[in-house]
Enzyme design. Structure first.
Site, PDB file in Angstrom:
ATOM      1  N   SER A   1     -39.278 -83.231 -41.474  1.00 14.58           N
ATOM      2  CA  SER A   1     -39.188 -83.384 -42.922  1.00 14.58           C
ATOM      3  C   SER A   1     -37.918 -84.105 -43.347  1.00 14.58           C
ATOM      4  O   SER A   1     -37.677 -84.310 -44.537  1.00 14.58           O
ATOM      5  CB  SER A   1     -39.264 -82.019 -43.622  1.00 14.58           C
ATOM      6  OG  SER A   1     -38.184 -81.193 -43.222  1.00 14.58           O
TER       7      SER A   1
ATOM      8  N   SER B   1     -28.065 -85.112 -27.308  1.00 15.27           N
ATOM      9  CA  SER B   1     -26.963 -85.822 -27.952  1.00 15.27           C
ATOM     10  C   SER B   1     -25.841 -86.057 -26.960  1.00 15.27           C
ATOM     11  O   SER B   1     -25.685 -85.309 -25.984  1.00 15.27           O
ATOM     12  CB  SER B   1     -26.438 -84.984 -29.122  1.00 15.27           C
ATOM     13  OG  SER B   1     -25.210 -85.492 -29.600  1.00 15.27           O
TER      14      SER B   1
ATOM     15  N   TYR C   1     -15.947 -68.636 -31.170  1.00 12.76           N
ATOM     16  CA  TYR C   1     -16.907 -69.585 -31.734  1.00 12.76           C
ATOM     17  C   TYR C   1     -16.260 -70.879 -32.195  1.00 12.76           C
ATOM     18  O   TYR C   1     -15.221 -70.879 -32.862  1.00 12.76           O
ATOM     19  CB  TYR C   1     -17.661 -68.961 -32.910  1.00 12.76           C
ATOM     20  CG  TYR C   1     -18.744 -69.860 -33.478  1.00 12.76           C
ATOM     21  CD1 TYR C   1     -19.966 -70.003 -32.837  1.00 12.76           C
ATOM     22  CD2 TYR C   1     -18.522 -70.589 -34.654  1.00 12.76           C
ATOM     23  CE1 TYR C   1     -20.956 -70.834 -33.342  1.00 12.76           C
ATOM     24  CE2 TYR C   1     -19.506 -71.421 -35.172  1.00 12.76           C
ATOM     25  CZ  TYR C   1     -20.726 -71.534 -34.508  1.00 12.76           C
ATOM     26  OH  TYR C   1     -21.699 -72.366 -35.008  1.00 12.76           O
TER      27      TYR C   1
END
Length: 259
Positions: free
Chosen positions: A38, A170, A192
């Site tokens: 989309s 990627s 993180y």
């Protein structure tokens, strides 16, 4: 720049369009699932596949956005064959429902393009309590592929056409911790990093495609599995990072569209 126009062995360059690359190809009779269709790369993939006669199943999280893209493509290509199905790759329950519905539909499946992706600035868990980028970018596609594989094998046998599985990865797969993917630390909030988490998921895409390709070849199945770096594409996946999005979009990573 000249480097983007330089043609490789294939006869195409970094500036070649999808329409140019697929010129003369007749995809009639083929069926493809494109995740994240989309926006971004997924939209153009859907449009060009439909242009070449492929029946495209748009697997999207946002059904309204998916229907709008379908309408846009149909305005350009009135005879396009497109269906929209709901799929949230961060939810293993949603993945299982999508695969079950598709398998039960009796449709063939020639092409599976695992394109959807996400970059998440802050640490978040999916509803299955898995770090959100890893869940969306890798585990969702890993499960989806496994659940659709028998349908793909059946299609390849009955239609006598090679099936193809494509993982959009990627160059960012190089952005990982020195030890690679630490599966016992996937949910480690204290360590993180948005970029390392993204790179880890993209490395997993590559490892998945490599091992799947090996197994399919060993099994003698006429299905190929590959991963790719799409190049520097201006999509909205980096909207979470205003500076990079505003200055270069995805020049750093050349990464896939969001779902």
């Amino acid at each position: 720049m000249w480097i983007f126009g330089r043609k490789g062995p294939s006869g195409f360059s970094a500036s070649s369009t999808a329409e140019e690359v697929t010129q003369g190809i007749d995809g009639s009779g083929l069926t493809a699932i494109v995740t994240g269709s989309s926006s971004g790369i997924g939209v153009e993939t859907t449009r060009v596949l439909a242009l070449r006669g492929v029946h495209v199943i748009m697997a999207v999280r946002n059904m309204d956005a998916g229907r709008k893209i379908k309408e846009q493509v149909l305005k350009e290509i009135p005879n396009a064959k497109i269906d929209v199905m709901q799929l949230d790759l961060s939810s293993m329950g949603s993945v299982r429902k999508f695969a079950s519905d598709y398998n039960e539909s009796g449709r063939p499946l020639n092409l599976l393009i695992n394109n959807a992706g996400a970059i998440v600035r802050q640490f978040k868990l999916s509803q299955d309590n898995i770090e959100l980028q890893f869940a969306t970018n890798h585990l969702g596609h890993f499960l989806l592929t496994n659940l659709l594989l028998e349908t793909m094998k059946k299609t390849a046998r009955e239609r006598n056409k090679e099936g193809r599985i494509i993982n959009v990865s990627s160059e960012a797969h190089r952005f990982v911790f020195g030890e690679g993917i630490c599966f016992d630390k996937i949910n480690d909030e204290s360590g993180y990093s948005m970029w390392f988490a993204y790179g880890k998921s993209k490395l997993a895409n590559i490892l998945h495609a490599n091992e799947l390709a090996r197994r399919l070849k060993e099994e003698g199945v006429e299905i190929t599995a590959n991963s790719l770096h799409p190049g520097a594409i201006g999509t909205n996946i980096l909207r979470v990072h205003r500076f990079i999005h505003g200055s270069s979009n995805s020049m750093l990573c050349g990464i896939a569209s969001t779902s």
